[in-house]
Design a protein around this motif. Structure first.
Motif, PDB file in Angstrom:
ATOM      1  N   ILE A   1     101.672  90.202  -3.021  1.00 12.78           N
ATOM      2  CA  ILE A   1     103.021  90.723  -2.965  1.00 12.78           C
ATOM      3  C   ILE A   1     103.036  90.675  -4.847  1.00 12.78           C
TER       4      ILE A   1
ATOM      5  N   SER B   1     100.273  88.435   2.113  1.00 10.15           N
ATOM      6  CA  SER B   1     100.755  87.237   1.801  1.00 10.15           C
ATOM      7  C   SER B   1     101.938  87.387   0.446  1.00 10.15           C
ATOM      8  N   GLU B   2     102.789  86.601   1.023  1.00  9.29           N
ATOM      9  CA  GLU B   2     103.833  86.141  -0.024  1.00  9.29           C
ATOM     10  C   GLU B   2     103.507  86.600  -1.645  1.00  9.29           C
TER      11      GLU B   2
ATOM     12  N   TRP C   1     108.058  92.480   1.108  1.00  7.13           N
ATOM     13  CA  TRP C   1     106.738  91.419   1.862  1.00  7.13           C
ATOM     14  C   TRP C   1     108.056  91.707   3.723  1.00  7.13           C
TER      15      TRP C   1
END
Length: 348
Positions: A64, A60-61, A51
């Motif tokens: 990922i 976005s987190e 990230w």
């Protein structure tokens, strides 16, 4: 068959397609799992590292994390070889270097900022599989290390208590009360004092850099001193610990030029002169208009006083067109500057 041939020489690939960015993440997963069982691979940690990676700045987190989980499932069910083959077939030419960097991120020792010796063969196989030249691979490794170092420095600076020197303030007092010292820089010359627990540094716009690191001795360290002897212990502190962590981590080309034991100084002290190419705090304007850091020498003196180990250092930048004194003269001048500075310290 070599240890990693079944991974990096696989001719079979997964039926699941990957985007070029997902292929970079797949290289990270393969590298992280190559020496481990899947139970020992932390998908969340991989996702957190990726990230922060520039390739995934638009993700976005959560996205990922989902990608890494899917890649982990492919690897576990179909094998690392199939995942790696799929990844290399999906990589764009522009992302090959990023893919290797992702692999480096999976094996780097974040504490020591080095590639552990046990991971070198794995990284070498990855380099060959991605068809990278040795020079390209080493450059990427150094860039990754430099990025970690920069992040550490930013964290250090955030934690620093930094103050512009007040003309009326003449003495710095250690928070632990173990010493005080006359401030050796002037606010009119850009002098600043930077301090945090265990270290204080003095610098100005003219290249002055004086620093005091101090550590409280533990019972284990006292036993080590008794076992090794004072000279060898002070030498080890500087050459085996301090220089690799505080200097070589960010300046890998730095090396020790001179070292000597000063039996009659501070009841025993050890002096080291470090040559630091491009290691000065001052930059010089090049003919093409870019700024390049000057070379520098840093002298370090380790000694004990009371219950504390001290490392006092001084740095001297070297202009490329200045008349160079001999190495012996440089070492002597820097050593004398440190000793003169130590004389201004009042230990308690």
């Amino acid at each position: 068959m070599g240890k990693y041939d079944n991974i990096f020489n696989s001719q079979e690939k997964s039926e699941q397609a990957l985007t070029p960015e997902e292929a970079v993440a797949a290289i990270a997963v393969v590298t992280a799992a190559a020496d481990s069982s899947f139970e020992d691979v932390d998908a969340e940690t991989i996702a957190m590292i990726l990230w922060e990676f520039e390739v995934f700045e638009e993700y976005s987190e959560e996205e990922i994390s989902e990608i890494v989980d899917r890649l982990m499932e492919i690897a576990e069910v179909q094998g690392l070889g199939r995942l790696f083959k799929t990844a290399t077939d999906s990589l764009s030419d522009e992302l090959i270097l990023d893919a290797f960097a992702a692999g480096v991120l999976m094996v780097i020792d974040e504490e020591e900022l080095i590639i552990p010796q046990g991971k070198t063969p794995l990284l070498k196989k990855l380099q060959q599989a991605l068809d990278l030249e040795e020079e390209e691979a080493q450059e990427i490794i150094q860039e990754v290390i430099a990025a970690y170092e920069e992040a550490e420095n930013e964290e250090y600076e955030d934690d620093d208590e930094t103050m512009v020197v007040d003309p009326s303030l003449q003495v710095y007092e250690s928070p632990l009360g173990n010493f005080s010292v006359s401030i050796p820089v002037d606010s009119q010359q850009g002098g600043i004092v930077q301090s945090q627990e265990g270290v204080v540094g003095f610098s100005d716009d003219y290249g002055t850099l004086l620093r005091i690191d101090y550590y409280t001795l533990t019972p284990e360290e006292e036993e080590e001193i008794e076992s090794m002897g004072l000279e060898k212990y002070l030498q080890s502190v500087l050459i085996d610990k301090y220089i690799p962590q505080a200097i070589s981590a960010s300046l890998p080309d730095a090396y020790v030029e001179r070292n000597e034991y000063l039996e009659d100084t501070m009841d025993g002290a050890y002096f080291v002169l470090v040559n630091m190419p491009k290691g000065s705090t001052i930059s010089k304007q090049e003919n093409n208009g870019t700024a390049a850091r000057m070379d520098a020498y840093r002298g370090l003196l380790s000694f004990f006083n009371g219950e504390f180990l001290y490392i006092v250092s001084s740095q001297h930048g070297i202009l490329s067109d200045e008349t160079h004194s001999s190495l012996e003269e440089q070492a002597y001048e820097i050593k004398q500057k440190i000793l003169a500075f130590v004389d201004t310290i009042e230990f308690r």
